[in-house]
Design a protein around this motif. Structure first.
Motif, PDB file in Angstrom:
ATOM      1  N   PHE A  30       0.968  -1.194   0.119  1.00  0.00           N
ATOM      2  CA  PHE A  30       0.176  -0.087  -0.024  1.00  0.00           C
ATOM      3  C   PHE A  30       0.815   1.127  -0.063  1.00  0.00           C
ATOM      4  O   PHE A  30       2.134   1.192   0.520  1.00  0.00           O
ATOM      5  N   ALA A  32       0.222   5.660   0.826  1.00  0.00           N
ATOM      6  CA  ALA A  32      -0.549   6.412   1.298  1.00  0.00           C
ATOM      7  C   ALA A  32      -0.025   7.820   0.836  1.00  0.00           C
ATOM      8  O   ALA A  32       0.093   8.273  -0.547  1.00  0.00           O
ATOM      9  N   GLY A  33       0.621   8.593   1.534  1.00  0.00           N
ATOM     10  CA  GLY A  33       1.443   9.740   1.106  1.00  0.00           C
ATOM     11  C   GLY A  33       2.591   9.336   0.628  1.00  0.00           C
ATOM     12  O   GLY A  33       3.412  10.144  -0.146  1.00  0.00           O
ATOM     13  N   THR A  35       5.728   9.401   1.785  1.00  0.00           N
ATOM     14  CA  THR A  35       6.662   9.995   2.401  1.00  0.00           C
ATOM     15  C   THR A  35       7.791   9.049   3.001  1.00  0.00           C
ATOM     16  O   THR A  35       8.843   9.176   3.311  1.00  0.00           O
ATOM     17  N   ASP A  36       7.291   8.000   3.529  1.00  0.00           N
ATOM     18  CA  ASP A  36       8.292   6.728   3.743  1.00  0.00           C
ATOM     19  C   ASP A  36       8.594   5.822   2.741  1.00  0.00           C
ATOM     20  O   ASP A  36       9.711   5.419   2.592  1.00  0.00           O
ATOM     21  N   LEU A  54      -3.728   4.696  -2.121  1.00  0.00           N
ATOM     22  CA  LEU A  54      -4.851   4.637  -1.073  1.00  0.00           C
ATOM     23  C   LEU A  54      -5.661   5.751  -1.319  1.00  0.00           C
ATOM     24  O   LEU A  54      -6.603   6.243  -0.640  1.00  0.00           O
ATOM     25  N   MET A  60     -11.563   6.654   3.512  1.00  0.00           N
ATOM     26  CA  MET A  60     -10.548   6.587   4.752  1.00  0.00           C
ATOM     27  C   MET A  60      -9.886   8.060   5.031  1.00  0.00           C
ATOM     28  O   MET A  60      -8.978   8.158   5.837  1.00  0.00           O
ATOM     29  N   ALA A 100       4.604  17.577  14.584  1.00  0.00           N
ATOM     30  CA  ALA A 100       5.951  17.381  15.036  1.00  0.00           C
ATOM     31  C   ALA A 100       6.572  16.557  13.914  1.00  0.00           C
ATOM     32  O   ALA A 100       8.007  16.188  13.995  1.00  0.00           O
ATOM     33  N   VAL A 101       5.872  15.907  12.999  1.00  0.00           N
ATOM     34  CA  VAL A 101       6.270  14.980  11.973  1.00  0.00           C
ATOM     35  C   VAL A 101       6.957  15.651  10.922  1.00  0.00           C
ATOM     36  O   VAL A 101       6.299  16.597  10.261  1.00  0.00           O
ATOM     37  N   ALA A 102       8.198  15.275  10.504  1.00  0.00           N
ATOM     38  CA  ALA A 102       8.800  15.974   9.289  1.00  0.00           C
ATOM     39  C   ALA A 102       8.728  17.186   9.128  1.00  0.00           C
ATOM     40  O   ALA A 102       8.752  18.019  10.072  1.00  0.00           O
ATOM     41  N   HIS A 106       5.805  17.525   3.759  1.00  0.00           N
ATOM     42  CA  HIS A 106       5.676  15.961   4.069  1.00  0.00           C
ATOM     43  C   HIS A 106       4.286  16.089   4.725  1.00  0.00           C
ATOM     44  O   HIS A 106       3.480  14.980   4.415  1.00  0.00           O
ATOM     45  N   SER A 109       0.752  15.764   2.697  1.00  0.00           N
ATOM     46  CA  SER A 109       0.458  14.337   1.945  1.00  0.00           C
ATOM     47  C   SER A 109       0.664  13.118   3.065  1.00  0.00           C
ATOM     48  O   SER A 109      -0.069  12.126   2.688  1.00  0.00           O
ATOM     49  N   GLY A 113      -2.191   6.782   8.623  1.00  0.00           N
ATOM     50  CA  GLY A 113      -2.045   5.420   8.546  1.00  0.00           C
ATOM     51  C   GLY A 113      -0.587   4.951   8.324  1.00  0.00           C
ATOM     52  O   GLY A 113       0.054   4.107   8.648  1.00  0.00           O
ATOM     53  N   GLY A 114       0.007   5.674   7.307  1.00  0.00           N
ATOM     54  CA  GLY A 114       1.196   5.836   6.929  1.00  0.00           C
ATOM     55  C   GLY A 114       2.320   5.888   7.962  1.00  0.00           C
ATOM     56  O   GLY A 114       3.470   5.182   8.396  1.00  0.00           O
ATOM     57  N   ASN A 115       1.825   6.646   8.990  1.00  0.00           N
ATOM     58  CA  ASN A 115       2.795   7.144  10.101  1.00  0.00           C
ATOM     59  C   ASN A 115       2.612   5.881  11.136  1.00  0.00           C
ATOM     60  O   ASN A 115       3.528   5.427  11.815  1.00  0.00           O
ATOM     61  N   ILE A 231      13.150  19.618  11.444  1.00  0.00           N
ATOM     62  CA  ILE A 231      12.625  18.331  10.609  1.00  0.00           C
ATOM     63  C   ILE A 231      13.446  17.347  10.965  1.00  0.00           C
ATOM     64  O   ILE A 231      14.726  17.056  10.792  1.00  0.00           O
TER      65      ILE A 231
END
Ligand SMILES: Cc1cc2nc3c(=O)[nH]c(=O)nc-3n(C[C@H](O)[C@H](O)[C@H](O)COP(=O)(O)OP(=O)(O)OC[C@H]3O[C@@H](n4cnc5c(N)ncnc54)[C@H](O)[C@@H]3O)c2cc1C
Ligand code: SF4
Length: 329
Positions: A30, A32-33, A35-36, A54, A60, A100-102, A106, A109, A113-115, A231
């Motif tokens: 899958f 999603a964004g 970014t990972d 997705l 979702m 606080a993420v990235a 980032h 998008s 779920g991706g996190n 970041i």
């Protein structure tokens, strides 16, 4: 960074279709964004013949208050979580963790779920193919030895997502969608203490949604340590949810990230309910954190520093929330 390998992209319009496609294409992942996943594909850390996108699954991306619960689709972006008025006022730990993420591009998008499904990280793994080849690989991919703990039969790569500890502190549940329908479980049961198999997610399952209780009088927050303030992944992250009952603790829930192969809920704090927040209480919090976390040499920052800094981060955050709860009385 290497060029992307070739893969096909499928774009389901419903979550049920996404699950069906995953079952039909065993060598799929899958996205999603992305970014990972995309950096990991480019580095050859993961592979996929088929990528199931997705982002077209509208169901979702819903964020709804349902009575005393907030239901968050796994496709809700972190930018939305950080900005949403209900999340900011009623679940501040979640808004602060998402923020606080990235970096901002980032988060625009990147999804919830991706996190929560983020790949575990290690300084010997998150490297280019040529670096890893030059260092004879490691057990997580293509090698047979762990560089961090050479005698170990398990991998200690660290779970480094910011949002999971906030949701653990807030007592969230998740919904997994598979061919048999929805499976609900506490978020804590989604994670396994193993850097190579850190998710209790079936091969054909999808993380569909997260539900978070809205508890009156509960304050919460999230703090992280990182090398670059603007970041960076957490070297250690702490989330706290607190109910203050006058001069005593009503409820204290605490979770950590970046310091084990799974986000860790810190147990053994229940009996602080009814106690004052004094030096003895802080000593219990520090002791329970040290008993729970297991930082290893998965980053360039030293293990003793992360072991010592995590309880300090928790102490500051609990103190801040204690004062905030007093002001809200
Ligand atoms: C420079 C940089 C800095 C970063 N800093 C941070 C940071 O500080 N903190 C942090 O937490 N993260 C950080 N990240 C990682 C990443 O950006 C975030 O974790 C982001 O939230 C991942 O979400 P995504 O939607 O982009 O996931 P994707 O890349 O799309 O997916 C990630 C993984 O989850 C799986 N997946 C996605 N959605 C689902 C689903 N619904 N069900 C089942 N599996 C699913 C994918 O198959 C993949 O394995 C950083 C990344 C970069 C490139
Ligand atoms: S902890 Fe060991 S096996 Fe896991 S990624 Fe790091 S070096 Fe590899």
């Amino acid at each position: 960074m290497a060029a992307l390998s070739e893969f096909s992209v499928l774009r389901p319009a419903s979550a049920a279709d996404a699950v069906r496609l995953r079952g039909e294409h065993p060598a799929s992942r899958f996205i999603a964004g992305g970014t990972d996943l995309v950096p990991n594909l480019r580095r050859g850390l993961v592979d996929a013949e088929v990528v199931i996108d997705l982002t077209g699954v509208g169901e979702m991306r819903e964020l709804q208050q349902q009575g005393d619960m907030l239901r968050l689709g796994a496709g809700v972006t972190l930018a939305t979580l950080a900005a949403d008025a209900t999340v900011r006022t009623q679940l501040p730990a979640l808004a602060q963790a998402a923020a606080a993420v990235a970096g901002p591009t980032h988060r625009a998008s990147a999804t919830l779920g991706g996190n929560l499904c983020l790949e575990t990280r290690c300084q010997y793994f998150n490297q280019s193919e040529s670096w890893r080849q030059g260092n004879d690989y490691c057990m997580k991919l293509a090698g047979d030895t762990c560089r961090v703990a050479p005698k170990s039969s398990r991998c200690y790569a660290a779970f480094s997502g910011d949002v999971a500890p906030a949701l653990l502190a807030l007592d969230a549940e998740i919904e997994l969608l598979g061919p048999q329908g929805i499976r609900r479980l506490p978020l804590a049961e989604f994670y396994v203490d193993d850097g190579m198999r850190w998710l209790a997610l079936g091969a054909d399952e999808l993380l569909f949604a997260v539900t978070v209780p809205l508890v009156a009088g509960r304050v919460s927050g999230y703090e992280k340590l990182r090398v670059r303030g603007a970041i960076d992944f957490p070297l250690a992250g702490v989330a706290v949810a607190l109910v203050r009952d006058g001069d005593t603790i009503g409820e204290l829930r605490l979770a950590c990230t970046g310091v084990s192969s799974r986000p860790e809920f810190v147990g053994g704090l229940d009996w602080l309910a009814g106690q004052p927040l004094d030096a003895a209480a802080f000593a219990v919090i520090a002791r329970q954190i040290k008993r729970t976390i297991q930082p290893m040499e998965t980053t360039t920052v030293s293990v003793p520093y992360r072991r010592r800094a995590t309880p300090v981060l928790a102490k500051r955050l609990v103190g801040r929330l204690w004062d905030e709860a007093h002001r809200e009385d």
